[in-house]
Enzyme design. Structure first.
Site, PDB file in Angstrom:
ATOM      1  N   CYS A  87       0.903  -1.291   0.096  1.00  0.00           N
ATOM      2  CA  CYS A  87       0.010   0.003  -0.123  1.00  0.00           C
ATOM      3  C   CYS A  87       0.857   1.065  -0.031  1.00  0.00           C
ATOM      4  O   CYS A  87       0.637   2.233  -0.710  1.00  0.00           O
ATOM      5  CB  CYS A  87      -0.806  -0.015   1.309  1.00  0.00           C
ATOM      6  N   CYS A 329      -9.141  11.381 -13.032  1.00  0.00           N
ATOM      7  CA  CYS A 329      -8.692   9.990 -13.309  1.00  0.00           C
ATOM      8  C   CYS A 329      -7.854   9.504 -12.275  1.00  0.00           C
ATOM      9  O   CYS A 329      -6.848  10.032 -12.019  1.00  0.00           O
ATOM     10  CB  CYS A 329      -7.808  10.295 -14.894  1.00  0.00           C
ATOM     11  N   ASP A 604      16.082  -9.973  10.633  1.00  0.00           N
ATOM     12  CA  ASP A 604      15.401  -8.935  10.776  1.00  0.00           C
ATOM     13  C   ASP A 604      14.152  -9.155  11.716  1.00  0.00           C
ATOM     14  O   ASP A 604      13.804  -8.121  12.626  1.00  0.00           O
ATOM     15  CB  ASP A 604      14.583  -8.629   9.342  1.00  0.00           C
TER      16      ASP A 604
END
Length: 634
Positions: A87, A329, A604
């Site tokens: 996103c 648009c 991580d």
């Protein structure tokens, strides 16, 4: 201008068979002895009268190509309660200061103006619109607008089950729910939050309250979820769903890549191979979707073909962003601020002039997928609820063997044997058993993933892996194969090589240390299940090797397996990745990339606990197939 309100009223009554009419159309009283007209005949007669007396659609909402814009999408917020990887750009999105966002009254003022000019459908978007505190009140006030036929909302579904009864009472008439996977573990990886069961609960609640169809939006992206197409379609067998497959679209920050887009034709071909009887449904006017139905199924499937077969010629949509900009648009970068003019005291006629000028500048069609990818445009989170994906989370095919939708007709191909599924409030949720119950046969935890036509990702109970068979060294060459005669990098030409089965196995080790190891073993990391996430990352990395390593050929892998095993003696995780393909080039790079990325992902996941983590022993264990013979590390 005096005739305009009458025009609007006539159009509203003409469009709707639900609202009552007070238009002045002649209503003949029934006379005794005469046959009475049916309600349908009376309605038909009144509509014919209105058609004959209606004036043209609002000039302000009609562009230079004659397209009439009767559909308005309004973003209520830029905020969201998920953190989807597809996103926002990786660096995040700077949110607009609250003072610069549209107030509730400004939203309603603009909505009234557009409805007065002929808009008969409004969809509320975000961000995530259901986190706005006054969303129910906004829907209720929109419902009072004369001439507004449809109020829809597009949501990620997290808050839907809780709010939907109130929203329905307020006047909400249509629901779109975004859901890109039916695999709970993949859902959590994509959105960086838990909540899969809440989305399922929201879908069931919508069905329970009588919404039909309930639209489910699924952005399809190669390497992420194209292998779940059949499972999504199977949902429509017993449920009134419209599953809408959306082509992956480029937006600012989402690292669009043409190779990741799965076209409508390719998706349709996949469906027709499973269901040859698939029927195309008539297209509705101004619809963005190509709809299909399998005979005997309750629901239907649709395709949003924005990239491969645009529908610009019938576009009837306008958008207002949360900060009050009008976009004519979705793919255009030009915007005009209605907020600024509204706050400057512009009159209704002045606002209509500004809107009309913007609509009049709307182009015949968007620039095409390759040009759009190079254009500057907002990230989707700042336009409306996300519809497109960035660098993809890993793909794991299919859904849990205990299906939350009771899918029939599709072979269930996934199981999570270290999880128990339990039914709760109409949807399946994952419940983790006590550590001793999960690993009663071994102090070690294992996670394994398979990806091929017959086997799919699994988290398995403890299984001992057989060591690689020792063998002699692979014949070597004293010449580098990836440089030309002048020493420049060059890709090897494999066009003349025969196709053979290629298999490679690689390994890696991550030394976590005692603290991080214990948290991983007990699955207590705040980020989530480190082994599952690393396993998925390894599978995805294998499939994307040619995009990570410049001179690697793209290989169509037929099988990927990533296994992770806890080593209590060393406070380490052992990783073993295997890849298989049929082709002219080997897959050792795919196996090595899978092992390395799985190791990096573990780092991580655990780095907040300890920085004293060591990644090592990344090596090829075996390789078979090809002209140079087999290799097995001794």
């Amino acid at each position: 201008m005096a005739a305009r309100p009458v025009s609007r009223m006539l159009q509203r009554v003409l469009r709707s068979s639900v609202r009552r009419c007070s238009s002045g159309a002649p209503v003949t009283q029934h006379r005794p002895g005469e046959p009475s007209r049916t309600a349908a005949e009376e309605l038909s007669r009144r509509r014919q009268f209105l058609r004959e007396h209606a004036v043209p659609f609002s000039a302000f909402l009609t562009d230079s190509f004659g397209r009439q814009h009767s559909y308005l999408r309004i973003s209520l917020t830029e905020k969201c309660n998920l953190r989807c990887q597809y996103c926002m750009p990786e660096e995040g999105v700077p949110l607009t200061p609250k003072a610069d966002l549209l107030t509730t009254e400004e939203i309603l003022t603009l909505a009234r103006l557009f409805v007065k000019e002929g808009v008969d459908k409004i969809r509320l978007t975000g961000g995530e619109p259901l986190i706005r505190p006054d969303v129910v009140d906004i829907v209720a006030q929109l419902h009072q607008l004369e001439g507004l036929r449809t109020i829809g909302i597009t949501t990620n579904g997290i808050n839907l089950a809780r709010l939907l009864p109130q929203l329905q009472k307020a006047g909400l008439s249509a629901i779109n729910i975004s859901l890109d996977t039916l695999v709970p573990a993949k859902f959590e990886f994509i959105v960086r939050r838990k909540g899969f069961h809440k989305v399922m609960e929201g879908i069931h609640k919508a069905i329970e309250l009588g919404y039909s169809p309930v639209k489910v939006n699924c952005v399809v992206m190669r390497g992420l979820n194209e292998d779940e197409l059949l499972n999504f379609v199977a949902l429509t067998k017993g449920l009134p769903l419209d599953v809408r497959f959306i082509e992956y679209m480029p937006f600012d920050g989402n690292k669009w890549n043409f190779k990741k887009m799965v076209s409508y034709k390719e998706m349709l071909d996949t469906l027709q191979q499973q269901w040859p009887e698939l029927e195309k449904l008539p297209e509705e006017e101004s619809s963005t979707a190509k709809a299909f139905k399998i005979p005997g199924f309750r629901g239907q499937v649709s395709f949003i073909t924005s990239m491969s077969e645009h529908f610009c010629g019938t576009c009837n949509r306008l958008r207002i962003t949360a900060d009050g900009n009008l976009k004519v648009c979705l793919f255009g970068s030009s915007e005009v601020s209605l907020r600024d003019h509204l706050r400057a005291g512009a009159s209704e006629e002045e606002l209509l002039g500004i809107i009309g000028a913007a609509v009049g500048r709307k182009k015949r069609q968007h620039a095409g997928m390759f040009s759009i990818a190079q254009m500057k445009n907002r990230p989707m989170i700042l336009i409306e609820l996300p519809l497109m994906l960035q660098d993809s989370p890993p793909a794991i095919p299919s859904i849990s063997s205990q299906d939350p939708f009771h899918i029939q007709g599709i072979r269930h191909r996934v199981s999570f044997s270290n999880r128990m599924l339990t039914w709760w409030k109409g949807c399946w949720v994952s419940r983790t058993p006590p550590l001793g119950q999960r690993w009663s046969n071994s102090p070690q935890r294992h996670c394994s993933s398979h990806l091929d036509s017959d086997a799919n990702p699994k988290c398995l109970s403890a299984v001992s892996g057989a060591p690689a068979t020792p063998s002699g060294p692979l014949p070597t060459s004293d010449q580098l194969t990836h440089v030309d005669t002048e020493g420049r990098a060059a890709m090897v030409d494999v066009g003349g090589k025969p196709d053979t089965e290629r298999v490679a196995v690689a390994s890696a080790v991550v030394l976590l240390g005692p603290v991080a190891f214990k948290l991983v073993q007990e699955n207590q990391l705040k980020k989530g299940d480190a082994l599952v996430v690393a396993q998925l990352a390894g599978v995805q990395a294998a499939k994307l090797t040619s995009q990570l390593i410049p001179l690697c050929h793209h290989v169509a892998l037929s099988h990927v397996q990533v296994r992770l095993e806890l080593d209590g003696a060393r406070h380490a995780v052992g990783i073993r990745a295997s890849c298989r393909a049929w082709g002219p080039t080997g897959v050792e790079m795919e196996a090595l990339t899978a092992a390395a990325v799985a190791a990096l992902t573990l780092y991580d996941m655990c780095k907040a606990v300890s920085r004293d983590i060591v990644l090592g022993e990344i090596k090829l264990l075996s390789k078979t197939g090809g002209q140079r013979g087999d290799f097995h590390r001794t």
